[in-house]
Design an enzyme around this catalytic site. Structure first.
Site, PDB file in Angstrom:
ATOM      1  N   CYS A 235      -3.559  -2.830  -1.742  1.00  0.00           N
ATOM      2  CA  CYS A 235      -3.800  -1.641  -0.926  1.00  0.00           C
ATOM      3  C   CYS A 235      -2.499  -0.952  -0.534  1.00  0.00           C
ATOM      4  O   CYS A 235      -2.456   0.249  -0.321  1.00  0.00           O
ATOM      5  CB  CYS A 235      -4.543  -2.016   0.349  1.00  0.00           C
ATOM      6  SG  CYS A 235      -6.111  -2.799   0.052  1.00  0.00           S
TER       7      CYS A 235
HETATM    8  S1  FES Z   1      -6.742   0.395  -0.423  1.00  0.00           S
HETATM    9 FE1  FES Z   1      -7.811  -1.420  -0.534  1.00  0.00          FE
HETATM   10  S2  FES Z   1      -9.517  -1.015   0.744  1.00  0.00           S
HETATM   11 FE2  FES Z   1      -8.239   0.627   1.111  1.00  0.00          FE
END
Ligand code: FES
Ligand SMILES: Cc1ncc(COP(=O)(O)O)c(C=O)c1O
Ligand SMILES: Cc1ncc(COP(=O)(O)O)c(C=O)c1O
Ligand code: FES
Lengths: 394, 152, 394
Positions: A329
């Site tokens: 992420c």
């Molecule tokens: S980038 Fe992984 S859930 Fe938001």
């Protein structure tokens, strides 16, 4: 005060290093050249820094060059050597599967362009390079072995002297490049010139100037490109040298060497506290990378099971604590950290990894600050995690 | 480019609404993001085709948690039909914007909601049991990876 | 106090620029990244500098990159574009016969490696590029025209807007790269983005940080390599950006723009004094390069007939005056300056050339100091020169 645990990514410049550079910016701002007072003053300053790094690496002063960035130094080291291979053949390069992007992305790009064949050596669960795989992969067309001495993500210290011995026993013509960036100021003995052909080491991580990387190239090792231009000052790094940064690089080395043993002991103390006390406070915490002396004194890498790394990083940031994460992420290309994947083949472990890197001025107070908040943060995130067992939901 | 979360995202990240599990839910779903590997679980309590209660769990980034918080807010009290028409763009708008690299997190939240509703429709016999084929999954996930070209 | 007339080779860093950088070295020493406070603070600092340079060049912020050295920037500009040409064809590059080594040696090296065909445009006795030769040399295989807007040796200002018009009229697909390094702070209008595809400009010459060069690449212009590595921060310049230098670059630009007109007027005054008064004091002095408005306000290049340049440079150095020379004796490869050779085809003129480059803080006292000693130095050297006529032997 912020608790800062990301010194492997960027760190402060020592005030004494800045003071050392100031007169070279404001008064002695001369370009090196022969014969004139101004030119020789600048040239001598560069020579002093060459001598300092030559002594430190165990090489000769005129084998030391200074590149304007770490990426440039590694490109000169790797591409520079490959540019000398006769065209028509596709040279073979050996590296590891856990390199930092600076080397990894470079090698991958050259591979993609069809310029080289690459072996990415596997590593064990400590992050140690597979020495059998190394022996086996060394072939007649192997030109270069390139790797970092200390891993940036999990802090594994590679047995570089043994690695060099294996390489040279099989084929003494294979060139060896070690990237010492994150080894500088963390390992006591880095006089690796007898074991290598090229050494690069960014000075930034020892609180030196940002824009300078030491590049040691053993006499006789052919290096050409990939940066071309005026060679009036250096055959290997074209352009007018950045004298103040080169002066600052020597100062940073001197400061680093002063009491290095104690510095290393202190970092070990910080490291051990972070690992042991966090694991005591937070159940189901995994240590990524080796324990004890296989590990850099200034690296901690933990995964708190069931929670994603960027969330932890963000909560810590709001508490004025800086860490890094292996989470996809937080990665601009949404990829989980490849080092942890290569070591454990466990996506979740990489995705949840929190890396903490520090330096000899990191304090116990910073550690306390982290330990105070981390159990609450992990508990909160486990509470809302669909992966966490019931016990964390109360 | 510097990319920041706005204060509303941070607020929902710090204090997410509707977070947790519903015991014996009428419907539930766990969906994962093929983009970054994160996961989200949605639990529904449904009465007369109205979402009476909704809760979520998230294994994901700050933006994932915040969008799940806002999407569950949006869905609460709505009919199934209304809830099905909630778009990820609405969630983003409601949050005052998200960095583009994080759009897929909001898609994941909306997907979780839709999957849970579909689970209910299936359980109540209004939707056929789908056969899971890799093609279907790929299609389902296509707009998660490429949200701007997505189904909305 | 030394009189320093070599600001084109290296110059001082402004104290206010240093002050601006200090907190980014010592407190806000963070790497740019998304979402966290530390990461976005650093990213915003970079963005501010991008905006400043975008405005100045007339382009867009995300088109601005910062390279760690001028050589690296020019290599990215030139090689980066050529790397996109399909293999199998040898692209054609046009440059001038009077480029600085940074471009000249790069282009020559690529030519030698067989990677490109090159046209070196001739210049007239003012150092102005032959526009007819330019039109004629533009061919179907021409990929790039690269040149400096202001010549480093004789200060000729090229009519870059006209040059761009000619190129685009013949073939709008040819990419145009201007090196503005020695134009920065010397010309009033450098909003050249509409006339170029790539712009490079070392910030050092306007008293900015040493290790940073602005690199503007028009959106859509494909640039690949020659430096590869982690692209987490920039697709074009790999590696962790040097945030303090990038911050300092914006400060230097701001300071330069403040009262630029007066700065230019002052430099013209210094230039005219150096040219006119020296020519009055020293007979048989030749001005190399153009007079008046064709010439950079901060460049003077003179040849004192019958004397060799390095000797003059050395005598001046002993009087605490720094100049540069076109003499082969002072060149590490014993080559006389190629710019003067290209302009006049006169070896002696190149061999005797003294270049004086200055800045807006250069004082009348420095000029006085030079004028006081130069007649005696030239007279002394003419006295012992076998080339000098009898009149100088008394
Ligand atoms: S980038 Fe992984 S859930 Fe938001
Ligand atoms: C056009 C041009 N190129 C190159 C240079 C020198 O740059 P470097 O710092 O790379 O040696 C100058 C110096 O002013 C210049 O004007
Ligand atoms: C081996 C290695 N390579 C690269 C880096 C990062 O360097 P850069 O400044 O080029 O991003 C590090 C950071 O410590 C490192 O340890
Ligand atoms: S006469 Fe000595 S180098 Fe030219």
């Amino acid at each position: 005060m912020r608790a800062y645990f990301d010194h492997c990514r960027s760190t402060y410049v020592d005030k004494s290093v800045i003071d050392e550079m100031i007169p070279w910016w404001t008064e002695k701002y001369w370009a090196p050249s022969s014969f004139t007072y101004t030119g020789t003053t600048a040239a001598e300053a560069i020579e002093n820094s060459q001598m300092a790094y030559a002594k430190f690496f165990g090489g000769k002063p005129d084998e030391v060059h200074f590149a304007p960035s770490h990426a440039v130094a590694n490109n000169i080291a790797i591409q520079g050597v490959l540019n000398n291979v006769e065209s028509g053949t596709v040279p073979h390069v050996i590296t590891t599967s856990i390199e930092h992007g600076t080397t990894m992305d470079l090698v991958k790009q050259l591979e993609k362009l069809g310029k080289i064949k690459v072996t990415y050596l596997p590593v064990d669960s400590n992050g140690l390079v597979d020495l059998d795989a190394l022996s086996e992969s060394l072939g007649k067309d192997t030109v270069l072995v390139t790797m970092a001495a200390v891993n940036y993500m999990v802090g594994t210290i590679q047995p570089v002297k043994d690695i060099s011995k294996i390489i040279r026993d099989v084929n003494p013509e294979v060139l060896i490049h070690y990237d010492l960036t994150w080894a500088l100021g963390r390992l006591a003995d880095l006089a690796l010139a007898p074991y290598a052909d090229i050494i690069t080491a960014s000075i930034e991580r020892i609180h030196g100037p940002k824009g300078v990387t030491a590049l040691w190239v053993k006499k006789g090792v052919p290096v050409k490109g990939p940066i071309y231009g005026s060679q009036a000052y250096s055959r290997i790094v074209p352009g007018t040298p950045d004298v103040p940064s080169i002066v600052g690089a020597a100062k940073a080395l001197e400061l680093m060497q002063d009491g290095l043993e104690q510095k290393i002991e202190h970092m070990k103390h910080i490291r051990n506290r972070l690992i042991n006390e966090t694991m005591e406070l937070v159940p189901e915490t995994l240590l990524n990378g080796p324990e004890g002396d296989l590990r850099s004194p200034s690296n901690v890498c933990l995964t708190f099971r069931y929670v994603e790394g960027e969330s932890v990083e963000m909560y810590l940031d709001m508490e004025d604590i800086t860490v890094d994460t292996g989470s996809a992420c937080a990665n601009p290309f949404l990829e989980a950290n490849h080092v942890i994947l290569a070591m454990y083949g466990d996506y979740e472990r990489a995705h949840g990894a929190i890396r903490m890197t520090f330096t000899w001025t990191t304090t116990d107070e910073e550690v306390d600050k982290f330990l105070e908040v981390i159990p609450g943060i992990v508990a909160k995130l486990r509470k809302i995690s669909p992966l966490a067992p019931k016990v964390y939901k109360e | 480019m510097s990319i920041k979360y706005n204060p509303k995202v941070i607020e929902h990240f710090k204090n997410p609404h509707n977070q947790g599990v519903i015991e014996n839910p009428d419907a539930e779903a766990l969906v994962g993001s093929p983009a970054c590997g994160d996961q989200i679980a949605i639990y529904l309590k449904i009465n007369n085709d109205v979402i009476e209660d909704i809760k979520f769990e998230s294994y994901g980034c700050a933006s994932n948690i915040a969008t799940a918080s806002i999407v569950t807010d949006l869905a609460k009290g709505k009919t199934l039909e209304e809830a099905l028409s909630i778009k990820w763009t609405e969630a983003v708008q409601e949050l005052g914007g998200l960095p583009p690299v994080k759009y897929h997190c909001s898609v994941l939240a909306v997907d979780g909601l839709r999957a849970a509703i579909k689970d209910y429709l299936r359980k109540t016999g209004r939707l056929p049991e789908e056969e899971l084929s890799s093609d279907l999954v790929r299609e389902e996930l296509y707009h998660v990876i490429y949200p701007p070209q997505g189904l909305d």
